[in-house]
Design a protein around this motif. Structure first.
Motif, PDB file in Angstrom:
ATOM      1  N   THR A 292       0.903  -1.189  -0.217  1.00  0.00           N
ATOM      2  CA  THR A 292       0.058  -0.073  -0.003  1.00  0.00           C
ATOM      3  C   THR A 292       0.770   1.103  -0.140  1.00  0.00           C
ATOM      4  O   THR A 292       0.449   2.439  -0.544  1.00  0.00           O
ATOM      5  N   GLY A 293       2.039   1.204   0.653  1.00  0.00           N
ATOM      6  CA  GLY A 293       2.954   2.346   0.630  1.00  0.00           C
ATOM      7  C   GLY A 293       3.374   2.975  -0.593  1.00  0.00           C
ATOM      8  O   GLY A 293       3.840   3.992  -0.684  1.00  0.00           O
ATOM      9  N   GLY A 294       3.274   2.072  -1.644  1.00  0.00           N
ATOM     10  CA  GLY A 294       3.803   2.413  -3.102  1.00  0.00           C
ATOM     11  C   GLY A 294       2.937   3.394  -3.705  1.00  0.00           C
ATOM     12  O   GLY A 294       1.690   3.446  -3.755  1.00  0.00           O
ATOM     13  N   PRO A 295       3.435   4.180  -4.634  1.00  0.00           N
ATOM     14  CA  PRO A 295       2.879   5.312  -5.111  1.00  0.00           C
ATOM     15  C   PRO A 295       1.822   4.775  -6.412  1.00  0.00           C
ATOM     16  O   PRO A 295       0.918   5.494  -6.748  1.00  0.00           O
ATOM     17  N   GLN A 296       1.733   3.631  -6.838  1.00  0.00           N
ATOM     18  CA  GLN A 296       0.829   2.894  -7.742  1.00  0.00           C
ATOM     19  C   GLN A 296      -0.122   2.166  -7.106  1.00  0.00           C
ATOM     20  O   GLN A 296      -0.913   1.691  -7.656  1.00  0.00           O
ATOM     21  N   GLY A 297      -0.191   2.129  -5.698  1.00  0.00           N
ATOM     22  CA  GLY A 297      -1.338   1.511  -5.035  1.00  0.00           C
ATOM     23  C   GLY A 297      -0.936  -0.009  -4.869  1.00  0.00           C
ATOM     24  O   GLY A 297       0.230  -0.487  -5.430  1.00  0.00           O
ATOM     25  N   PRO A 298      -1.591  -0.752  -4.139  1.00  0.00           N
ATOM     26  CA  PRO A 298      -1.145  -2.276  -3.911  1.00  0.00           C
ATOM     27  C   PRO A 298      -1.103  -2.951  -5.123  1.00  0.00           C
ATOM     28  O   PRO A 298      -2.043  -2.932  -5.924  1.00  0.00           O
ATOM     29  N   ALA A 299      -0.468  -4.230  -5.050  1.00  0.00           N
ATOM     30  CA  ALA A 299      -0.614  -5.135  -6.028  1.00  0.00           C
ATOM     31  C   ALA A 299      -1.728  -6.191  -5.843  1.00  0.00           C
ATOM     32  O   ALA A 299      -2.241  -5.927  -4.656  1.00  0.00           O
ATOM     33  N   ASN A 300      -2.031  -6.953  -6.598  1.00  0.00           N
ATOM     34  CA  ASN A 300      -2.889  -7.894  -6.457  1.00  0.00           C
ATOM     35  C   ASN A 300      -2.200  -9.244  -6.063  1.00  0.00           C
ATOM     36  O   ASN A 300      -1.124  -9.723  -6.747  1.00  0.00           O
ATOM     37  N   ALA A 301      -3.130 -10.280  -5.597  1.00  0.00           N
ATOM     38  CA  ALA A 301      -2.908 -11.648  -5.469  1.00  0.00           C
ATOM     39  C   ALA A 301      -3.909 -12.586  -6.042  1.00  0.00           C
ATOM     40  O   ALA A 301      -4.961 -11.792  -6.263  1.00  0.00           O
ATOM     41  N   TRP A 302      -3.784 -13.667  -6.027  1.00  0.00           N
ATOM     42  CA  TRP A 302      -4.885 -14.735  -6.431  1.00  0.00           C
ATOM     43  C   TRP A 302      -5.006 -15.938  -5.627  1.00  0.00           C
ATOM     44  O   TRP A 302      -3.920 -16.387  -5.219  1.00  0.00           O
ATOM     45  N   VAL A 346       3.898 -11.422 -13.619  1.00  0.00           N
ATOM     46  CA  VAL A 346       5.226 -10.777 -12.808  1.00  0.00           C
ATOM     47  C   VAL A 346       5.249  -9.190 -13.201  1.00  0.00           C
ATOM     48  O   VAL A 346       5.580  -8.554 -12.354  1.00  0.00           O
ATOM     49  N   ASP A 347       4.900  -9.131 -14.477  1.00  0.00           N
ATOM     50  CA  ASP A 347       4.950  -7.618 -14.969  1.00  0.00           C
ATOM     51  C   ASP A 347       4.068  -6.899 -14.010  1.00  0.00           C
ATOM     52  O   ASP A 347       4.289  -5.583 -13.821  1.00  0.00           O
ATOM     53  N   GLU A 348       2.732  -7.361 -13.963  1.00  0.00           N
ATOM     54  CA  GLU A 348       1.702  -6.548 -13.156  1.00  0.00           C
ATOM     55  C   GLU A 348       2.160  -6.070 -11.780  1.00  0.00           C
ATOM     56  O   GLU A 348       2.248  -5.020 -11.217  1.00  0.00           O
ATOM     57  N   VAL A 349       2.910  -7.272 -11.195  1.00  0.00           N
ATOM     58  CA  VAL A 349       3.208  -6.711  -9.772  1.00  0.00           C
ATOM     59  C   VAL A 349       4.515  -5.948  -9.932  1.00  0.00           C
ATOM     60  O   VAL A 349       4.593  -4.947  -9.177  1.00  0.00           O
ATOM     61  N   ALA A 350       5.384  -6.098 -10.879  1.00  0.00           N
ATOM     62  CA  ALA A 350       6.492  -5.113 -10.924  1.00  0.00           C
ATOM     63  C   ALA A 350       6.240  -3.857 -11.245  1.00  0.00           C
ATOM     64  O   ALA A 350       6.765  -2.793 -10.615  1.00  0.00           O
ATOM     65  N   ALA A 351       5.081  -3.541 -12.014  1.00  0.00           N
ATOM     66  CA  ALA A 351       4.694  -2.159 -12.148  1.00  0.00           C
ATOM     67  C   ALA A 351       4.246  -1.521 -11.033  1.00  0.00           C
ATOM     68  O   ALA A 351       4.407  -0.244 -10.738  1.00  0.00           O
ATOM     69  N   LYS A 352       3.425  -2.255 -10.225  1.00  0.00           N
ATOM     70  CA  LYS A 352       3.155  -1.622  -9.025  1.00  0.00           C
ATOM     71  C   LYS A 352       4.170  -1.362  -8.134  1.00  0.00           C
ATOM     72  O   LYS A 352       3.972  -0.427  -7.128  1.00  0.00           O
TER      73      LYS A 352
END
Length: 382
Positions: A292-302, A346-352
């Motif tokens: 959550t602390g990242g500027p792009q908002g939190p990543a997702n998981a599944w 992996v790219d979606e998480v990396a972007a976050k």
């Protein structure tokens, strides 16, 4: 209970490497490369997947040329695929030419000093050993300048002492299909390699393969695409995911509206929530900024068919996710949550996390319980 079953019981995180997907990706890229030979970059421990296992699977798929970064990787690749060519991109280390020779490693000569050292060694044993020559086409990192390349081409005595088997350079904006930088690099590469007629050429990394046949030349050397990452900045990624990282749910807890969660109180719950605590963190290579602390908002998981979001900051060993909307029978203590893989790229998480898939893959930690699936059965590299 077997040792493998015991290991599974004790694992908080696990990593599944699909060697069949890796082989498929190489075959797909080889088909895109046309008449060019398709090599493989296996540096960075095979982009985090395990260099030896990756080399064996790729050799079985048909790959015969590998690129490593450092000599130690080259030695591991040579042991895994003894019939393949192994290039060392990091160049020729001082006073080590005889060790490269003994190990059957091909240095990529990145500067005039390395060329002179390799030529001197070849002269001392009266054997013209193979080497690649790196040309700098604008990246200003490694390789000969245009003036140095011109001078080398005229020095037949120096060139005659070893066997140049590849002239190469590296694209540095290849992921953008519309940039003029790659077109300028392409022309510089053509101009510089014209000084060395008859020597095979290599310019295309993963992105270069997708830029089209003008960039393919004689050898392409894909990296990130082999391992399922996106090479191009835009558009759909056609590659199959290779690595799946999962974390176990260690416990479930209730959180209430208005409470904060995690270090720094970076997130305040906006509703009463059900929270799953996962046994993974930045010590496992899962980046802190993905929380959550990242500027792009939190990543997702599944988890079990449901996409969930991270809550709060990523800790060294723990991550919280919001499972409020996941049915209780689909989210239990001990269940596994996909952090990236076939459902969360992996790219979606990396972007976050304001980084790239390369960094997530090559930074995978040692605590994962690793398993390899769909390994090719007819492995001639063994």
């Amino acid at each position: 209970m077997s040792n493998a079953e015991k290991d599974a019981r004790l694992a908080c995180s696990r990593l599944s490497i699909d060697l069949g997907a890796l082989a498929h990706n190489w075959t797909y890229l080889a088909s895109k490369a046309g008449t060019a030979e398709c090599g493989a970059a296996i540096k960075g421990d095979g982009y985090g997947t395990g260099l030896a296992k990756a080399a064996q699977a790729l050799f079985t798929a048909g790959c015969r040329t590998f690129f490593t970064a450092v000599p130690e990787e080259g030695l591991e690749a040579r042991a895994a695929a003894p019939e393949a060519r192994v290039f060392v991109l990091g160049g020729l280390l001082p006073d080590a030419a005889h060790l490269y020779h003994q190990a059957g490693l091909i240095p990529v000569l990145n500067c005039v000093a390395e060329i002179r050292d390799w030529a001197a060694y070849c002269a001392s044993i009266d054997t013209p050993l193979p080497a690649a020559i790196h040309l700098d086409t604008g990246m200003n990192r490694m390789g000969l300048t245009p003036d140095e390349a011109k001078a080398l081409s005229a020095d037949t005595n120096l060139l005659g002492r070893f066997e140049p088997v590849l002239m190469m350079s590296h694209l540095y904006c290849g992921g953008d299909p519309d940039t003029a930088v790659s077109a300028r690099q392409l022309q510089r590469f053509k101009d510089m390699t014209a000084l060395f007629p008859g020597v095979p050429r290599s310019l295309a990394n993963s992105a270069g393969i997708f830029l089209g046949p003008d960039y393919h030349f004689d050898v392409v050397r894909p990296g990130i695409s082999l391992y399922g990452g996106a090479a191009m900045d835009d558009g759909e990624n056609p590659m199959k995911p290779v690595a799946t990282a999962e974390a176990r749910i260690l416990m479930l807890r209730d959180g209430f509206k208005g409470e904060t969660i995690g270090y720094g109180a970076s997130q305040t719950l906006t509703r009463d929530s059900r929270i799953a605590i996962l046994g993974i963190g930045y010590a496992d290579g899962y980046h802190r900024l993905a929380g959550t602390g990242g500027p792009q908002g939190p990543a997702n998981a599944w988890i079990n068919g449901h996409t969930v979001s991270l809550l709060g900051r990523v800790s060294m060993d723990l991550i919280a996710v919001d499972v409020t909307d996941v049915p209780e029978d689909a989210c239990k203590r001990g269940d596994w949550v996909e952090m990236f893989g076939p459902h969360i790229s992996v790219d979606e998480v990396a972007a976050k996390a304001l980084t790239i898939g390369y960094e997530l893959l090559t930074g995978l930690g040692r605590r994962y319980r690793r398993s390899y699936i769909n390994a090719p059965q007819d492995n001639t590299a063994r």
